[in-house]
Design a protein around this motif. Structure first.
Motif, PDB file in Angstrom:
ATOM      1  N   GLN A 101       0.838  -1.201   0.000  1.00 53.30           N
ATOM      2  CA  GLN A 101       0.000   0.000   0.000  1.00 53.30           C
ATOM      3  C   GLN A 101       0.871   1.248   0.000  1.00 53.30           C
ATOM      4  O   GLN A 101       2.026   1.218   0.432  1.00 53.30           O
ATOM      5  N   VAL A 102       0.291   2.322  -0.502  1.00 49.17           N
ATOM      6  CA  VAL A 102       0.946   3.624  -0.490  1.00 49.17           C
ATOM      7  C   VAL A 102       0.426   4.383   0.723  1.00 49.17           C
ATOM      8  O   VAL A 102      -0.780   4.546   0.891  1.00 49.17           O
ATOM      9  N   GLU A 103       1.343   4.818   1.587  1.00 49.28           N
ATOM     10  CA  GLU A 103       0.972   5.547   2.795  1.00 49.28           C
ATOM     11  C   GLU A 103       1.458   6.985   2.693  1.00 49.28           C
ATOM     12  O   GLU A 103       2.442   7.277   2.014  1.00 49.28           O
ATOM     13  N   LEU A 104       0.782   7.863   3.384  1.00 47.68           N
ATOM     14  CA  LEU A 104       1.158   9.273   3.414  1.00 47.68           C
ATOM     15  C   LEU A 104       1.602   9.612   4.830  1.00 47.68           C
ATOM     16  O   LEU A 104       0.787   9.776   5.727  1.00 47.68           O
ATOM     17  N   ARG A 105       2.926   9.658   5.031  1.00 54.70           N
ATOM     18  CA  ARG A 105       3.486  10.021   6.335  1.00 54.70           C
ATOM     19  C   ARG A 105       4.451  11.186   6.134  1.00 54.70           C
ATOM     20  O   ARG A 105       5.665  11.022   6.134  1.00 54.70           O
ATOM     21  N   GLY A 106       3.846  12.351   5.879  1.00 50.78           N
ATOM     22  CA  GLY A 106       4.663  13.505   5.512  1.00 50.78           C
ATOM     23  C   GLY A 106       5.009  13.490   4.036  1.00 50.78           C
ATOM     24  O   GLY A 106       5.085  14.516   3.397  1.00 50.78           O
ATOM     25  N   ARG A 107       5.180  12.305   3.477  1.00 50.37           N
ATOM     26  CA  ARG A 107       5.444  12.121   2.055  1.00 50.37           C
ATOM     27  C   ARG A 107       4.902  10.761   1.661  1.00 50.37           C
ATOM     28  O   ARG A 107       4.693   9.888   2.503  1.00 50.37           O
ATOM     29  N   ARG A 108       4.672  10.547   0.379  1.00 49.12           N
ATOM     30  CA  ARG A 108       4.141   9.267  -0.092  1.00 49.12           C
ATOM     31  C   ARG A 108       5.215   8.193   0.030  1.00 49.12           C
ATOM     32  O   ARG A 108       6.364   8.402  -0.333  1.00 49.12           O
ATOM     33  N   GLN A 109       4.852   7.049   0.557  1.00 50.76           N
ATOM     34  CA  GLN A 109       5.755   5.921   0.708  1.00 50.76           C
ATOM     35  C   GLN A 109       5.066   4.661   0.208  1.00 50.76           C
ATOM     36  O   GLN A 109       3.856   4.494   0.399  1.00 50.76           O
ATOM     37  N   LEU A 110       5.842   3.803  -0.406  1.00 46.98           N
ATOM     38  CA  LEU A 110       5.345   2.482  -0.761  1.00 46.98           C
ATOM     39  C   LEU A 110       5.792   1.530   0.346  1.00 46.98           C
ATOM     40  O   LEU A 110       6.985   1.398   0.616  1.00 46.98           O
ATOM     41  N   VAL A 111       4.822   0.887   0.990  1.00 39.50           N
ATOM     42  CA  VAL A 111       5.107   0.002   2.117  1.00 39.50           C
ATOM     43  C   VAL A 111       4.639  -1.403   1.773  1.00 39.50           C
ATOM     44  O   VAL A 111       3.453  -1.616   1.468  1.00 39.50           O
ATOM     45  N   LEU A 112       5.593  -2.356   1.777  1.00 39.92           N
ATOM     46  CA  LEU A 112       5.284  -3.756   1.495  1.00 39.92           C
ATOM     47  C   LEU A 112       5.494  -4.566   2.768  1.00 39.92           C
ATOM     48  O   LEU A 112       6.364  -4.247   3.582  1.00 39.92           O
ATOM     49  N   ARG A 113       4.710  -5.618   2.903  1.00 44.66           N
ATOM     50  CA  ARG A 113       4.924  -6.582   3.981  1.00 44.66           C
ATOM     51  C   ARG A 113       5.346  -7.886   3.343  1.00 44.66           C
ATOM     52  O   ARG A 113       4.614  -8.468   2.527  1.00 44.66           O
TER      53      ARG A 113
END
Length: 721
Positions: A101-113
């Motif tokens: 998923q793409v998360e927005l934590r100050g900036r867009r991040q791609l986070v994979l598990r």
């Protein structure tokens, strides 16, 4: 599809990679993560950029590529279970993406598990392409390699090397080398080029049996081991430069360097130079009698060494080194007097106009009353003044010529050049030094070569002198003239600035003079350092009624000269300057030196700056202002400055901190200094190379020439510069 993106925690200076089309990012690149440009490079239109990049790195021949060794190695030969990947370690794991998923934590991040049978791990990408997000969808099997961190939601890797693989995909059979490269030269392209070059390069043994130290592998075996380590090799063992493969390369490199310099010495021994004899009661003796001081025993000794060289019919090639204030200029003046007294011209060249002018004034003061005709030649002298000077040099009227690199320009021709003196020669670029050598060697067939005396106020540690100056005779002034007052060095953090300014007020009130050195001329967005113009303004306000001058490298030569004249004459109480005052400036009334951001300067440079004070009878102080927190190297430099005033000890410590390449000015000069060997630690190999080189030249000259050609090619000339 594989990628390697920006990893702020793993930046390495020589490895560059485009993480986004619009930004240049630094990151290590592994074979598992070759950028798509490497695959496209097979198209003829796209080959030029990597090829040009290789040429800029000096990788033109197969042997150049074979000798371009890895910075480090990545172990991609095994995969560990996710549960066994410990925090703080670099590990390679393999698993299936179970969330993306793409998360927005100050900036867009791609986070994979990523999950395998033992556990799970978060993969975080701060920069990513839409195509990567698609390729790494849920259900994709990924093989990733990176440093395991403890993040907010557990263990994670930030910007690991990653690629999609099938289950059971084979692993590499050897460690993956990571090479020094540049933005337009991807690791994958370079690895392929080096692997091919290793097959083609002429790696046969050139040296006769028994020449190399015992127990070393062949050159081919050593290079194969370092470029393509066999299965089971440990990266730590390869990175230890005591490994036999490294020892073989160090031995070859040191031998090639020593051979180059012995060849240069032999070539020079075959040349003819004017024998310059001292005439009894001649110009040398008259100058010695006219000097307002007596030479120290060290000065007298080196004058005799130089005089003996000048009297021979072979070109002198001597380096005169001495600590700050040891009196090298008067030695140069006496060498010039021997030359001029024998009926020949002398030229003195300095790297800056300010330093050249300081020399010129002293030499004129000493020699013109004895009837010597002088000429002043710099880049700022234009028009008729320059034409007249060049004409007087060409017809021999100008017996002593002092200047900057303008002395070696094409339109300058000497009538009878007998001696060239080069001050701070290491500060000239390679091309300038080679131009000087060509200037000295040009002329009619059979015309004598001039003698060459180089001077340096940066003492050379013995190990570096052995390694880099094998073709030079070395003279050392290891004694300071009497009357020089020791300089007390004090350290102050930047928050004590007002105390330092108060000390400046007190010195000025006593009628003494002060230097205040800043590292920059104008404010920089990128470096938070106090600049010279701002400091000049503030100190002018702090010292009402006193003249405060400003001196920096961007000023016109006439402006710089006028400022120095005012300061030397005592019309100026304080001089705010950049490092243009590092060498050659002599103002005996100056008793206080303040150096801003001292932690940013090299040890030798700090020592040179400190040497601008303590040149008179007044007790002098050097204040080093530093910003906190200090780096480990910064602490070492400032501690050394506080503990010793011995230039030779300073040079030894500077070598320990900076290493030989920076100490010798490799970055500025472009000279191909040692890449693999270190004279400070490889004593035994250096001693072996020094003993072996002359014997190899004598008994196996063809092997010696082939060895130098293999290692240096056309670059061998730079070793003589």
């Amino acid at each position: 599809m594989g990628c390697r993106l920006y990893r702020p925690d793993r930046v390495r200076g020589a490895e560059l990679f485009h993480a986004r089309p619009d930004r240049l990012r630094r990151a290590p690149v592994s074979s598992a993560s070759a950028p798509s440009t490497a695959r496209r490079a097979v198209a003829p239109a796209e080959k030029s950029a990597p090829q040009k990049a290789m040429e800029k790195l000096g990788l033109k021949r197969d042997i150049d590529l074979a000798l371009h060794l890895p910075l480090r190695w990545e172990d991609e030969t095994r995969v560990v279970p996710i549960a066994a990947a410990h925090e703080g370690q670099v590990a390679q794991v393999e698993g299936v993406v179970d969330s993306a998923q793409v998360e927005l934590r100050g900036r867009r991040q791609l986070v994979l598990r990523l999950r395998d049978g033992s556990g799970s791990l978060t993969l975080r990408f701060l920069h990513f392409y839409a195509s990567q997000q698609k390729a790494w969808a849920v259900g994709t099997r990924l093989r990733v390699r990176g440093e395991v961190r403890l993040g907010f939601f557990g263990r994670e890797m930030v910007h690991p090397a990653c690629k999609a693989v099938d289950e059971g995909a084979p692993l590499p059979e050897s460690l993956t080398p990571v090479y020094p490269t540049s933005a337009s030269l991807p690791q994958a392209y370079l690895r392929k080029a080096i692997a091919a070059a290793l097959q083609r390069a002429p790696l046969q043994e050139l040296l006769p049996p028994g020449v190399l130290p015992a127990g070393l592998p062949t050159l081919r075996e050593a290079l194969q081991r370092l470029h393509q380590p066999p299965p089971g090799s440990a990266a730590e063992a390869l990175e230890d430069r005591g490994h036999p493969a490294w020892q073989r390369l160090k031995a070859e490199e040191l031998l090639a360097q020593q051979l180059s310099q012995w060849q240069a010495r032999r070539e020079r021994a075959a040349l003819r130079a004017p024998p310059l004899q001292r005439a009894p009661d001649g110009l040398h003796d008259r100058l010695l009698a006219a000097l307002p001081f007596v030479l120290t025993s060290a000065q007298g000794r080196v004058v005799e060494e130089i005089a003996a060289d000048l009297a021979r019919g072979q070109p002198m090639h001597r380096l005169l080194q001495g600590d700050v204030g040891s009196g090298k200029t008067v030695v140069a003046a006496l060498a010039a007097a021997i030359t001029i007294g024998a009926g020949w011209q002398c030229a003195l060249m300095a790297p800056t106009e300010l330093l050249a002018e300081q020399h010129f004034r002293k030499l004129v003061q000493w020699l013109e009353p004895l009837g010597v005709q002088t000429a002043w030649l710099t880049g700022s002298r234009k028009g008729r003044a320059r034409r007249d000077g060049v004409a007087r040099i060409a017809d021999g009227q100008a017996q002593l010529v002092v200047g900057t690199h303008a002395v070696i320009q094409d339109d300058v021709q000497f009538a009878r050049l007998g001696l060239a003196i080069v001050d701070e020669q290491h500060r000239f670029g390679v091309e300038q030094r080679l131009a000087l050598r060509r200037k000295l060697g040009q002329g009619e067939a059979g015309r004598p070569e001039p003698h060459l005396l180089m001077m340096s106020a940066t003492p050379i540690p013995r190990t570096l002198a052995m390694a880099y100056y094998a073709d030079l005779q070395l003279s050392t002034i290891d004694e300071l003239p009497p009357g020089r007052t020791p300089v007390v060095t004090k350290l102050f953090a930047d928050d004590k600035r007002e105390r330092v300014v108060q000390r400046v007020r007190e010195e000025v009130a006593r009628g003494r003079q002060v230097y205040w050195v800043c590292p920059l001329v104008e404010e920089s967005e990128h470096v938070d350092l106090r600049n010279a113009t701002e400091t000049h303004q503030r100190l002018t306000e702090a010292l009402p009624g006193h003249a405060v001058g400003l001196l920096h490298g961007r000023m016109a030569p006439a402006e710089k000269s006028a400022v120095m004249d005012d300061f030397a004459a005592g019309r100026m109480a304080l001089l705010v300057a950049t490092t243009v005052i590092e060498v050659g400036v002599d103002v005996p009334a100056a008793s206080l030196m303040v150096i801003e951001h001292a932690e940013r300067f090299g040890l030798s440079q700090l020592h040179q700056l400190r040497g601008r004070v303590g040149r008179g009878a007044v007790a002098s102080v050097c204040v080093l202002l530093y910003a906190t927190p200090l780096s480990a190297a910064g602490k070492e430099r400032l501690r050394a400055m506080a503990e010793t005033q011995d230039g030779f000890e300073i040079a030894r410590r500077d070598l320990d901190i900076r290493g030989p390449g920076e100490f010798m000015g490799a970055r500025q000069s472009g000279a191909p200094l040692l890449r693999f060997a270190d004279p400070a630690t490889d004593h035994a190999l250096l001693a072996w190379a020094q003993q072996t080189a002359p014997r190899l030249l004598e008994h196996h000259p063809a092997a010696a020439r082939a060895h130098v050609e293999r290692w240096h090619g056309a670059g061998a000339e730079f070793l003589k510069a």
